[in-house]
Design a protein around this motif. Structure first.
Motif, mmCIF file in Angstrom:
data_model
loop_
_atom_site.group_PDB
_atom_site.id
_atom_site.type_symbol
_atom_site.label_atom_id
_atom_site.label_comp_id
_atom_site.label_asym_id
_atom_site.label_seq_id
_atom_site.Cartn_x
_atom_site.Cartn_y
_atom_site.Cartn_z
ATOM 1 N N SER A 69 0.778 -2.178 -0.086
ATOM 2 C CA SER A 69 -0.149 -0.086 0.271
ATOM 3 C C SER A 69 1.024 0.729 0.134
ATOM 4 O O SER A 69 0.388 2.018 -0.474
ATOM 5 C CB SER A 69 -0.754 0.566 0.781
ATOM 6 O OG SER A 69 -0.684 -0.202 2.587
ATOM 7 N N VAL A 70 2.294 1.186 0.979
ATOM 8 C CA VAL A 70 3.151 2.404 0.627
ATOM 9 C C VAL A 70 3.755 2.673 -0.507
ATOM 10 O O VAL A 70 3.488 3.503 -1.530
ATOM 11 C CB VAL A 70 3.469 1.931 2.147
ATOM 12 C CG1 VAL A 70 4.764 2.889 1.491
ATOM 13 C CG2 VAL A 70 3.134 2.019 3.431
ATOM 14 N N TYR A 71 4.049 1.864 -1.672
ATOM 15 C CA TYR A 71 4.591 1.103 -2.724
ATOM 16 C C TYR A 71 4.136 2.181 -3.514
ATOM 17 O O TYR A 71 4.165 2.565 -4.404
ATOM 18 C CB TYR A 71 5.228 0.213 -2.843
ATOM 19 C CG TYR A 71 6.309 0.278 -3.494
ATOM 20 C CD1 TYR A 71 7.041 0.506 -4.106
ATOM 21 C CD2 TYR A 71 5.968 -0.033 -5.328
ATOM 22 C CE1 TYR A 71 8.037 0.393 -5.138
ATOM 23 C CE2 TYR A 71 6.368 -0.291 -6.002
ATOM 24 C CZ TYR A 71 8.064 0.135 -5.996
ATOM 25 O OH TYR A 71 8.780 0.073 -7.550
ATOM 26 N N ALA A 72 2.535 1.531 -3.916
ATOM 27 C CA ALA A 72 1.586 2.097 -4.436
ATOM 28 C C ALA A 72 1.052 3.219 -4.281
ATOM 29 O O ALA A 72 0.577 4.275 -5.083
ATOM 30 C CB ALA A 72 0.204 1.232 -4.552
ATOM 31 N N SER A 73 1.340 3.934 -3.088
ATOM 32 C CA SER A 73 1.071 5.386 -2.761
ATOM 33 C C SER A 73 2.074 6.565 -3.166
ATOM 34 O O SER A 73 1.684 7.113 -3.887
ATOM 35 C CB SER A 73 0.234 5.484 -1.654
ATOM 36 O OG SER A 73 -1.023 5.055 -0.833
ATOM 37 N N LEU A 74 3.486 5.561 -3.405
ATOM 38 C CA LEU A 74 4.472 6.827 -3.603
ATOM 39 C C LEU A 74 4.402 6.491 -5.138
ATOM 40 O O LEU A 74 4.634 7.556 -5.661
ATOM 41 C CB LEU A 74 5.507 5.461 -2.902
ATOM 42 C CG LEU A 74 6.181 6.152 -1.507
ATOM 43 C CD1 LEU A 74 7.030 5.011 -0.800
ATOM 44 C CD2 LEU A 74 6.145 7.284 -0.790
ATOM 45 N N VAL A 75 4.162 5.404 -5.694
ATOM 46 C CA VAL A 75 4.547 5.914 -7.162
ATOM 47 C C VAL A 75 3.201 6.492 -7.644
ATOM 48 O O VAL A 75 3.197 7.552 -8.574
ATOM 49 C CB VAL A 75 3.765 4.553 -7.626
ATOM 50 C CG1 VAL A 75 3.705 3.843 -9.203
ATOM 51 C CG2 VAL A 75 5.662 3.503 -7.144
ATOM 52 N N THR A 76 1.923 6.288 -7.537
ATOM 53 C CA THR A 76 0.821 6.745 -8.026
ATOM 54 C C THR A 76 0.906 8.754 -6.662
ATOM 55 O O THR A 76 0.684 9.451 -8.037
ATOM 56 C CB THR A 76 -0.237 6.784 -6.535
ATOM 57 O OG1 THR A 76 -0.553 5.500 -7.253
ATOM 58 C CG2 THR A 76 -1.787 7.366 -7.297
ATOM 59 N N LEU A 77 1.532 9.119 -6.168
ATOM 60 C CA LEU A 77 2.167 10.759 -6.238
ATOM 61 C C LEU A 77 2.266 11.186 -6.426
ATOM 62 O O LEU A 77 2.761 12.183 -7.412
ATOM 63 C CB LEU A 77 2.539 10.325 -4.785
ATOM 64 C CG LEU A 77 1.256 10.489 -3.687
ATOM 65 C CD1 LEU A 77 1.940 10.300 -2.021
ATOM 66 C CD2 LEU A 77 -0.109 11.625 -2.984
ATOM 67 N N VAL A 78 4.240 9.546 -7.079
ATOM 68 C CA VAL A 78 4.676 10.444 -8.240
ATOM 69 C C VAL A 78 4.166 10.901 -9.772
ATOM 70 O O VAL A 78 4.223 11.826 -10.526
ATOM 71 C CB VAL A 78 6.146 9.500 -8.215
ATOM 72 C CG1 VAL A 78 6.922 9.580 -9.401
ATOM 73 C CG2 VAL A 78 7.037 9.260 -7.434
ATOM 74 N N VAL A 79 3.188 9.696 -10.083
ATOM 75 C CA VAL A 79 2.478 9.816 -11.126
ATOM 76 C C VAL A 79 1.979 10.996 -11.279
ATOM 77 O O VAL A 79 1.814 12.511 -12.217
ATOM 78 C CB VAL A 79 1.748 8.737 -11.842
ATOM 79 C CG1 VAL A 79 0.690 8.999 -12.183
ATOM 80 C CG2 VAL A 79 2.505 7.063 -12.207
ATOM 81 N N ILE A 80 1.514 11.545 -10.571
ATOM 82 C CA ILE A 80 0.646 12.736 -10.390
ATOM 83 C C ILE A 80 1.240 14.272 -10.411
ATOM 84 O O ILE A 80 1.418 15.003 -10.890
ATOM 85 C CB ILE A 80 -0.486 12.951 -8.419
ATOM 86 C CG1 ILE A 80 -1.692 11.644 -8.529
ATOM 87 C CG2 ILE A 80 -0.840 14.353 -8.839
ATOM 88 C CD1 ILE A 80 -2.341 11.835 -7.474
ATOM 89 N N ALA A 81 2.414 14.157 -9.646
ATOM 90 C CA ALA A 81 3.466 14.804 -9.652
ATOM 91 C C ALA A 81 3.675 15.725 -11.325
ATOM 92 O O ALA A 81 4.119 16.880 -11.467
ATOM 93 C CB ALA A 81 4.219 14.966 -8.431
ATOM 94 N N LEU A 82 3.616 14.122 -12.083
ATOM 95 C CA LEU A 82 4.347 14.208 -13.493
ATOM 96 C C LEU A 82 3.036 14.550 -13.526
ATOM 97 O O LEU A 82 3.623 15.545 -14.971
ATOM 98 C CB LEU A 82 5.010 13.218 -13.739
ATOM 99 C CG LEU A 82 6.682 12.504 -12.907
ATOM 100 C CD1 LEU A 82 6.602 11.508 -13.472
ATOM 101 C CD2 LEU A 82 7.430 13.240 -13.373
ATOM 102 N N GLN A 83 2.055 14.618 -13.870
ATOM 103 C CA GLN A 83 1.201 14.491 -14.357
ATOM 104 C C GLN A 83 0.854 16.248 -13.790
ATOM 105 O O GLN A 83 0.762 17.024 -15.298
ATOM 106 C CB GLN A 83 -0.260 13.894 -14.327
ATOM 107 C CG GLN A 83 -0.357 13.108 -15.079
ATOM 108 C CD GLN A 83 -1.358 12.093 -14.624
ATOM 109 O OE1 GLN A 83 -2.428 12.592 -13.492
ATOM 110 N NE2 GLN A 83 -1.904 11.201 -15.323
ATOM 111 N N GLN A 84 0.924 17.028 -13.059
ATOM 112 C CA GLN A 84 0.126 18.301 -13.587
ATOM 113 C C GLN A 84 2.124 19.276 -13.126
ATOM 114 O O GLN A 84 1.631 19.952 -13.808
ATOM 115 C CB GLN A 84 0.479 18.794 -11.722
ATOM 116 C CG GLN A 84 -0.470 18.210 -10.916
ATOM 117 C CD GLN A 84 -0.643 18.478 -8.933
ATOM 118 O OE1 GLN A 84 0.441 19.147 -8.529
ATOM 119 N NE2 GLN A 84 -2.117 17.950 -9.115
ATOM 120 N N GLY A 85 3.404 18.800 -13.640
ATOM 121 C CA GLY A 85 4.569 19.614 -14.153
ATOM 122 C C GLY A 85 3.654 19.147 -15.482
ATOM 123 O O GLY A 85 4.304 20.658 -16.576
#
Length: 89
Positions: A69-85
């Protein structure tokens, strides 16, 4: 200008509704695609990559210790950050 049907320089109620419909149609599609990627695809890809990196020397031991759950959350946060960037650029 395109939505001002009576060419009076102001938008009445019907013209405003037409204007908003045009503006939000593309935005809705973009946001929907971003949400699908961020909330469905990213966690799935994260869990698949976690399994594949568990056998990599050096990295595997660290990845095994991180809960799914932590690993999936971290990767999801990175994807969201990349999308916003990419949206700001």
């Amino acid at each position: 200008m395109e939505c001002d049907m009576n060419l009076d320089g102001a938008l009445d109620r019907e013209e405003f509704v037409k204007f908003i419909s045009r503006m939000t149609k593309d935005t809705f599609m973009t946001v929907s695609q971003g949400l699908i990627i961020a909330l469905a695809a990213a966690p799935t890809v994260a869990l698949l990559t976690k399994r594949s990196t568990e056998n990599v020397p050096g990295v595997g031991k660290v990845v095994e210790k991180i809960p799914n759950s932590v690993y999936a959350s971290l990767v999801t946060l990175v994807v969201i950050a990349l999308q916003q960037g990419s949206e700001k650029a």
